[in-house]
Design an enzyme around this catalytic site. Structure first.
Site, PDB file in Angstrom:
ATOM      1  N   GLU A   1     -32.371 -93.098 -47.397  1.00 54.38           N
ATOM      2  CA  GLU A   1     -31.183 -93.926 -47.621  1.00 54.38           C
ATOM      3  C   GLU A   1     -30.913 -94.815 -46.418  1.00 54.38           C
ATOM      4  O   GLU A   1     -31.302 -94.503 -45.302  1.00 54.38           O
ATOM      5  CB  GLU A   1     -29.953 -93.063 -47.929  1.00 54.38           C
ATOM      6  CG  GLU A   1     -29.802 -91.789 -47.107  1.00 54.38           C
ATOM      7  CD  GLU A   1     -29.542 -92.006 -45.630  1.00 54.38           C
ATOM      8  OE1 GLU A   1     -28.827 -92.980 -45.297  1.00 54.38           O
ATOM      9  OE2 GLU A   1     -30.036 -91.208 -44.821  1.00 54.38           O
TER      10      GLU A   1
ATOM     11  N   GLU B   1     -33.078 -92.630 -43.599  1.00 58.73           N
ATOM     12  CA  GLU B   1     -34.200 -93.461 -44.042  1.00 58.73           C
ATOM     13  C   GLU B   1     -35.359 -92.642 -44.606  1.00 58.73           C
ATOM     14  O   GLU B   1     -36.414 -93.191 -44.898  1.00 58.73           O
ATOM     15  CB  GLU B   1     -34.760 -94.346 -42.908  1.00 58.73           C
ATOM     16  CG  GLU B   1     -33.807 -95.343 -42.320  1.00 58.73           C
ATOM     17  CD  GLU B   1     -34.475 -96.181 -41.226  1.00 58.73           C
ATOM     18  OE1 GLU B   1     -35.697 -96.416 -41.292  1.00 58.73           O
ATOM     19  OE2 GLU B   1     -33.767 -96.587 -40.297  1.00 58.73           O
TER      20      GLU B   1
END
Length: 337
Positions: free
Chosen positions: A160, A304
């Site tokens: 994310e 991420e």
């Protein structure tokens, strides 16, 4: 399987238990995949991006504009997730589930603009998203998981990117894991004491509003405090599990999404392996709720998908152990009685 995973590991040409937690991981991988020769390739990381209206309340050390900057950096192959995915032979997809900025132009081939809206509403003032928006965000994740599995990917990672997203993650941790406010709310991407205090106020009040809905309408309760990228990850996990993929979890925000997936699609957790324990204090509570033990505890808190990518070679090692080591019986060895 003709032999149970633990029995298979115990029958390998080595002293039983001599590889410690690597053996535990190999058993977990075989159990998830229901085979004694587990596979870890091809694999895919999908990074879902989204912005959060609650950033206006001073809950983050960074402005929302940074989300778009980092999306462009990932797309350009210069972000941490990009570098680690390339290093570990992991396909990377970048999906805009709802950022404030315009879509990338020109978009790279692995980028998808699927924005539900340009950022969620401010969860301190009311629901972060409507029921229709929740369903649309969930569908984004379902679509990405289906596509990855249809491409042959057997290990899926959700990452994310979204400034302020540890605030909805903290809300979900309180809502779905029963964590205390102090345990759920951390400093995210570097919040100072003033920001942390405000963040705790916002999270506590938002959860108090959402909690009465949980028993009768859990999706509405979750929609009240979640983010588009978090709901998309939840749909990704639920569909990936339904299709038999191995799910390697990243950090706090991804695991908050895993809580959502398990609540709305029970049994999803059975396909999960926790890559690491984040430095965010609430992550331990989310993992405990899911009954998962992290592979690494390295103090990482980037997101991420980075922590899961760092743990990915451990899955490769576990698969190599299960698949490529000879059996004691094959080499004619036997234990002394």
């Amino acid at each position: 399987m003709t032999r149970a995973p633990q029995a298979h590991i115990d029958a390998l040409a080595k002293p039983q238990g001599s590889l410690g937690r690597l053996e535990t991981l190999a058993v977990r991988l075989m159990t998830i995949q229901r085979r004694l020769d587990p596979v870890t390739r091809p694999r895919a990381l999908v990074v879902f991006a989204g912005d959060h209206g609650v950033v206006a309340q001073g809950v983050s050390a960074w402005p929302s504009a940074v989300t778009g900057m980092m999306v462009a950096t990932i797309a350009g192959g210069r972000a941490t997730s990009s570098a680690l995915a390339a290093a570990h032979d992991c396909d990377l997809r970048l999906v805009d589930a709802g950022t404030l900025g315009p879509p990338l132009a020109p978009p790279p081939p692995f980028y998808r603009d699927a924005a539900v809206a340009r950022g969620t509403a401010d969860l301190s003032q009311g629901p972060a998203m409507s029921g229709e928006q929740f369903a649309a965000a969930w569908a984004i994740g379902v679509s990405e998981a289906a596509s990855a599995v249809e491409r042959g990917c057997v290990v899926l990672i959700a990452g994310e990117m979204g400034i302020g997203n540890t605030t909805p993650a903290a809300c979900l941790t309180m809502l779905l894991a029963g964590a205390s406010l102090a345990d759920a709310v951390g400093r995210g991407a570097g919040a100072d004491d003033v920001v942390l205090t405000r963040k705790r106020e916002v999270v506590g009040e938002a959860v108090a509003r959402a909690m009465p809905l949980l028993a009768t309408d859990p999706a509405a309760a979750i929609a009240a405090v979640a983010g588009f990228e978090i709901v998309a990850m939840a749909g990704f996990f639920a569909e990936g599990a339904r299709r038999g993929a191995t799910l390697l979890l990243d950090g706090y925000v991804a695991t908050a999404a895993a809580l959502v997936a398990e609540r709305l699609a029970p049994g999803t957790t059975a396909m999960m392996i926790a890559g690491h324990l984040s430095a965010e204090p609430g992550h331990a509570a989310t993992l405990a709720q899911l009954g998962l033990e992290p592979l690494l505890d390295w103090g990482m808190r980037l997101g991420e998908g980075s922590g899961a990518l760092v743990a990915l070679p451990l899955l490769d090692s576990a698969a190599a152990l299960a698949c490529d080591v000879a059996l004691l019986a094959d080499i004619g060895a036997a234990r002394a009685d």
